[in-house]
Structures are given as structure tokens and as C-alpha cells.
Design a protein around this motif. Structure first.
Motif, PDB file in Angstrom:
ATOM      1  N   SER A 117      -2.687  50.442 -47.268  1.00  0.00           N
ATOM      2  CA  SER A 117      -3.604  51.205 -46.987  1.00  0.00           C
ATOM      3  C   SER A 117      -5.012  51.069 -47.817  1.00  0.00           C
ATOM      4  O   SER A 117      -4.487  51.410 -49.125  1.00  0.00           O
ATOM      5  CB  SER A 117      -3.317  52.594 -46.765  1.00  0.00           C
ATOM      6  N   GLY A 118      -5.894  50.801 -47.537  1.00  0.00           N
ATOM      7  CA  GLY A 118      -7.007  50.159 -48.685  1.00  0.00           C
ATOM      8  C   GLY A 118      -8.104  51.258 -48.941  1.00  0.00           C
ATOM      9  O   GLY A 118      -7.800  52.390 -48.283  1.00  0.00           O
ATOM     10  N   ALA A 119      -9.250  50.682 -49.351  1.00  0.00           N
ATOM     11  CA  ALA A 119     -10.231  51.744 -49.928  1.00  0.00           C
ATOM     12  C   ALA A 119     -11.243  52.030 -48.789  1.00  0.00           C
ATOM     13  O   ALA A 119     -11.237  51.318 -47.675  1.00  0.00           O
ATOM     14  CB  ALA A 119     -11.058  50.939 -50.789  1.00  0.00           C
ATOM     15  N   SER A 120     -11.714  53.088 -48.981  1.00  0.00           N
ATOM     16  CA  SER A 120     -12.903  53.603 -48.164  1.00  0.00           C
ATOM     17  C   SER A 120     -14.199  52.946 -48.620  1.00  0.00           C
ATOM     18  O   SER A 120     -14.514  53.469 -49.843  1.00  0.00           O
ATOM     19  CB  SER A 120     -13.129  55.053 -47.796  1.00  0.00           C
ATOM     20  N   ASP A 121     -15.063  52.307 -48.149  1.00  0.00           N
ATOM     21  CA  ASP A 121     -16.331  51.881 -48.672  1.00  0.00           C
ATOM     22  C   ASP A 121     -16.089  51.191 -49.939  1.00  0.00           C
ATOM     23  O   ASP A 121     -15.530  50.246 -50.113  1.00  0.00           O
ATOM     24  CB  ASP A 121     -17.480  53.128 -48.632  1.00  0.00           C
ATOM     25  N   ASN A 122     -16.965  51.828 -50.764  1.00  0.00           N
ATOM     26  CA  ASN A 122     -17.114  51.284 -52.289  1.00  0.00           C
ATOM     27  C   ASN A 122     -16.086  52.076 -53.270  1.00  0.00           C
ATOM     28  O   ASN A 122     -16.390  51.915 -54.328  1.00  0.00           O
ATOM     29  CB  ASN A 122     -18.577  51.410 -52.769  1.00  0.00           C
TER      30      ASN A 122
END
Length: 514
Positions: free
Chosen positions: A232-237
Motif C-alpha cells: 500500500s503506497g502513498a497518497s499524492d505527494n
């Protein structure tokens, strides 16, 4: 001598009486990467009317033609679209979903309250067998998003064994008892979803440790099953999140990391899907074009730890997000789909194509009746949205060789002191020797006059398709389902080695040169 195409565009920029020139070179001698077909993937969550009343109308339905409960018109439309991969069951729903509730006799399955999306009660009639069998019919790879937020390591390990084990094991035995002899051999597995938010509000450090535990028990140490375990990766920046994932998770436990980003005007007031003004359109496109920055910066972080690019970036949620249509359940996220969405789709897919070295999958949110859907359904009716037509035009890029492009002096689309590049482009070469060039002009009022120089490209025939309409707010409805559709494009003239092309305002064009 390097092969290249030169696109020169001279237009009058809106609000500034200046002649601008756009140059695009295509470097056929620098082909190094393939545009992974999974960039054209889709996302189907148990949300609103995406699964139930979208894909699935039930096996006992007598009014809508179906195969094992899945609408035949949906199957036909998605097969025509050649969707390569489909992500399920979420989304936020994934971390509340217990897969064992969705297998076995349907009349014995427990119900579930969809606490994230509308609080509706679901009967679990659409489960693992239904989804994976449907993917086989569609010719799409399944992408299963596992429950980490409220699940257990054993629950995920059992799911992997249930769908993939071909020998003698408790889960394989249970699968056979439930009517499936051979395994489905599911390759793509999301280890949780949005763990920074609805998946558990975790810190990246905590999730990285939890991820390692789950990933370890999914396969043997050598990952001989060839699974793609997706963190599960990042949201936006949130670049810190990506930094921690790459720093703390050993390479032998991870094959991909996710990224989520939506083109949203304002999370407090997302605006109407259809009754928007030019300022709102400009802001939407500003958010959509920011995908270039996000992919570039997250990729740079990944390059620090993985210069060989062995770990893929999956943008497994993207698209436009607006207020729901008036009179619909706020938790169902049902919105119309206009030419603005076609602009989002065209520019975003060009970005993904051009980052084919790291971006190996993307999943549009979502397939049917939710957010930037490609299909809308109402009883027996089905509508193909403008986004559907863009993806249908762009499918020619799937598994084709990326032709690197260099775009200089791009003309600007300006508003309120801000400036956006008006032209977006990507190009590919398929195994038949055909070159496809996808062009988007996001400018609202100005067409683009293009000189396409075919210097070293032998163009025996040139054809094109275009998607456009009179107004950005135009959309297809159940009463008028064909207001917007892709049509043949012939607004070009061949003059020796030069092709003169006119790209109308707010339009998407795909050219085929062979």
C-alpha cells in the motif's frame, strides 16, 4: 541517423495574442521500454452500484441478459475495451472484507454491512469464485486486494492457497468442494489498501513492518509462485511514505508499490460533474497534470533504493472525483462523465505511457457507476462514457514499444495567472511496425495547427480517430447514449514529408502511421 517526428503547432493563445510553437520529437532509435498493457487496468470496488447492479445482477435475474449473474452487455463492452487487469474488492472495502464469507453455497453466506460506502447490507453473493470466473470471461488478469486492516496473516495465506494451490491442501480441497477444480493462479496481490487512512491510519514505519509479516507468509522464501506483492503506497505527494517503504522492505518481499491520486478541485466541495465552469475545469486539469510530478518524484525515490527498477510503481487508483449526482446516495459516489473526464483520461494515460520504465500498472477508479466510470448502467440500459472511448482509442498502446518523446515550447493554456501545457502526447511502435501517436489539446477555445514532419518514417498510410464535442460539459445519457463517441479523423493533409494536422479544442486524437 535518428528517426524522429517533429510536431510544430502555431496557435493564438487564449488571452495573450502571441504566436507559440510546439515541437515534439519522437526518438525511434532510443526505444528501451514497453508500455505495460496493465497501465490500462480498471478498479471494481464493493461501492455503490459498481458490483451489485453494475457488474452483477444476480443469477435469478430474468430481465437483464447475463452469464452467471454478470451482465452480458458489460462483458461485451469490457472485452471490446480489452481490459488487461481488474482490481477487487477494494479500496477501503478491502480492509473490512473477509473472503471466506463469500465462498460456498450462496444461501449460507453471512451478510456484511458496508461501513465505508453507504452503510448498506450486502449478502456476499458476489465473491471470490464469481470475480475470478468473471475475469476469465473478460480475459483480464485479476488483482486481489487483501484485508490487512481488520484481517489476519492466516486469512491472507489461506486465500493465496485457496485460489492458487494445485496440490493437496485444506484450502485446495475446499475450493474443489465449492466447484472449482483447477486453481486460478492469481498473480497480483495488494497487501492492504491506503494503510495511512481507511486501512488503519498507520504510520509508514508500522505498516512496513506489518507488510513484511504478511508478505513473508504469502509464498515460500523464493517466491516461486511468481506473485506480485504490492505494498500500500502513498497518497499524492506523501514522498516520505514511499521513502520508508523502499528503505524498510527488503527486495525479496516486494514486487510493486502503489500510488493513489485523484483529480479533485477541493475535497470540501468537489463541484458538479456536469455543471462546472472553465475555472473549475482549469483546476481539475491542473490536478490531473500534477500526475507527471507525482510519478517523477516517487520514481526518483524508488531509484535511490532500486536503480535496476525491479520494483514496479502501480498507480492503482486515479481519476476525476466530483460531488455525487443530485438525488443519489452520497456514499455511492455516482457521477456523470463528460468531455472533461476525457481530457483527464487522455493526459493521464500519456503520462503513464511516458513513464513506462517504472509505471507497470494503473487502475482507473472505477469501472461501473462509480467516480470516473467507463460504463453506466440503469436497469437494462448501458452507456459508454467519454472515458470509455478514450481508453478504447488508446488500447493500441498496450504492450507496444514506447517511443520516447521530447516536447519543447509547449503552448500554454492560461487562467488566473497560472499556466498549463495545452498539448499532451505519447507514442508507441507495435510489433506490426505501426506507429501510434496520441495527442490531447486541453485548451477550451483554441485549436492547434500541427505540422507533423515524417522525416525518416515511411508513411504508406495515415488514419486517425478523434473524440470531441461542442462543450466540455457534454456527456452521454441513457436517452442519448451516443452523443459523444470516437469517430474517424481526417483533418490532415500530406505534403511530401510533412503532415498538416488540425487538433480542435478540448479533443483527443490517436493517429496510426504505417
Amino acid at each position: 541517423m535518428k528517426n524522429f517526428l517533429l510536431i510544430t503547432s502555431i496557435i493564438l493563445i487564449s488571452r495573450i495574442s502571441v504566436i507559440a510553437q510546439v515541437e515534439v520529437e519522437l526518438f525511434e532509435d532510443q526505444i528501451n521500454h514497453t508500455i505495460n498493457k496493465n497501465i490500462y487496468g480498471h478498479f471494481a470496488e464493493h461501492l455503490g452500484r459498481c458490483i451489485y447492479d453494475g457488474f452483477y445482477v444476480g443469477e435469478d435475474n430474468t430481465t437483464i441478459p447475463h452469464k452467471n449473474g454478470v451482465r452480458l452487455d458489460v462483458i461485451e463492452a469490457l472485452r471490446d475495451l480489452e481490459i488487461p487487469v481488474l482490481r477487487w474488492p477494494g479500496g477501503c472495502f478491502a480492509d473490512t472484507y473477509h473472503w471466506k464469507d463469500g465462498v460456498g453455497p450462496k444461501n449460507k453466506r453471512p451478510t456484511i454491512v458496508n461501513q465505508w460506502w453507504g452503510g448498506v447490507v450486502e449478502d456476499n453473493s458476489f465473491g471470490t469464485h464469481d470475480f475470478l470466473n468473471m475475469c476469465e470471461v473478460l480475459g483480464a488478469e485479476p488483482y486481489l486486494a487483501a484485508n490487512v486492516g481488520s484481517g489476519t496473516v492466516k486469512e491472507l495465506a489461506d486465500w493465496v492457497q485457496y485460489v492458487n494451490h494445485d496440490g493437496i491442501s485444506p484450502m485446495a480441497k475446499w475450493r474443489k468442494e465449492n466447484g472449482r477444480d483447477k486453481p486460478w493462479n492469481v498473480k497480483y496481490w495488494g497487501v492492504g489498501n491506503e494503510m495511512w487512512g481507511c486501512g488503519g491510519n498507520m504510520t509508514p514505519e508500522y505498516y512496513a513492518n506489518l507488510y513484511k509479516q504478511y508478505a513473508t507468509f504469502m509464498v515460500d522464501w523464493s517466491n516461486s509462485a511468481g506473485l506480485y506483492r504490492i505494498a500500500s503506497g502513498a497518497s499524492d505527494n506523501d514522498y516520505h511514505w514511499t521513502e520508508i517503504m523502499m528503505r524498510d522492505i527488503p527486495k525479496h518481499l516486494i514486487e510493486a508499490i502503489a500510488l493513489h491520486s485523484y483529480a479533485v478541485i477541493d475535497w470540501n466541495d468537489k463541484g458538479s460533474a456536469t455543471a462546472f465552469n472553465e475555472s473549475q475545469y482549469f483546476t481539475t486539469m491542473e490536478r490531473a497534470l500534477n500526475m507527471e510530478t507525482l510519478v517523477t518524484k516517487h520514481s526518483a525515490i524508488m531509484d535511490k533504493y532500486d536503480p535496476e527498477k525491479e520494483i514496479a510503481l502501480f498507480v492503482d487508483e486515479w481519476g476525476g472525483w466530483y460531488n455525487v449526482e443530485e438525488g443519489t446516495n452520497p456514499g455511492f459516489l455516482y457521477q456523470q462523465n463528460t468531455m472533461r473526464d476525457a481530457m483527464i483520461a487522455g493526459t493521464t494515460l500519456n503520462i503513464f505511457n511516458n513513464h513506462a520504465d517504472r509505471v507497470k500498472m494503473a487502475n482507473l477508479a472505477q469501472t461501473i457507476n462509480v467516480l470516473q466510470a467507463v460504463l453506466l448502467t440503469k436497469e437494462e440500459k448501458l452507456v459508454l462514457t467519454p472515458t470509455y472511448h478514450v481508453m478504447n482509442m488508446y488500447k493500441v498502446h498496450q504492450d507496444a514499444k514506447l517511443i520516447p518523446v521530447s516536447l519543447n515550447n509547449n503552448t500554454s493554456y492560461e487562467m488566473g495567472g497560472k499556466s498549463l501545457p495545452a498539448v499532451s502526447v505519447s507514442a508507441s511502435l507495435n510489433d506490426k511496425g505501426e506507429v501510434h501517436i496520441s495527442l490531447v489539446n486541453i485548451h477550451v477555445t483554441k485549436s492547434v495547427k500541427v505540422d507533423l514532419l515524417l522525416t525518416d518514417l515511411k508513411a504508406k498510410s495515415i488514419t486517425g480517430q478523434i473524440l470531441s464535442s461542442d462543450h466540455l460539459q457534454d456527456h452521454n445519457t441513457f436517452d442519448n447514449p451516443s452523443k459523444i463517441s470516437q469517430v474517424s479523423f481526417s483533418s490532415f493533409k500530406k505534403r511530401k514529408e510533412k503532415l498538416e494536422v488540425s487538433i480542435p479544442q478540448a479533443s483527443v486524437i490517436v493517429l496510426k502511421i504505417k
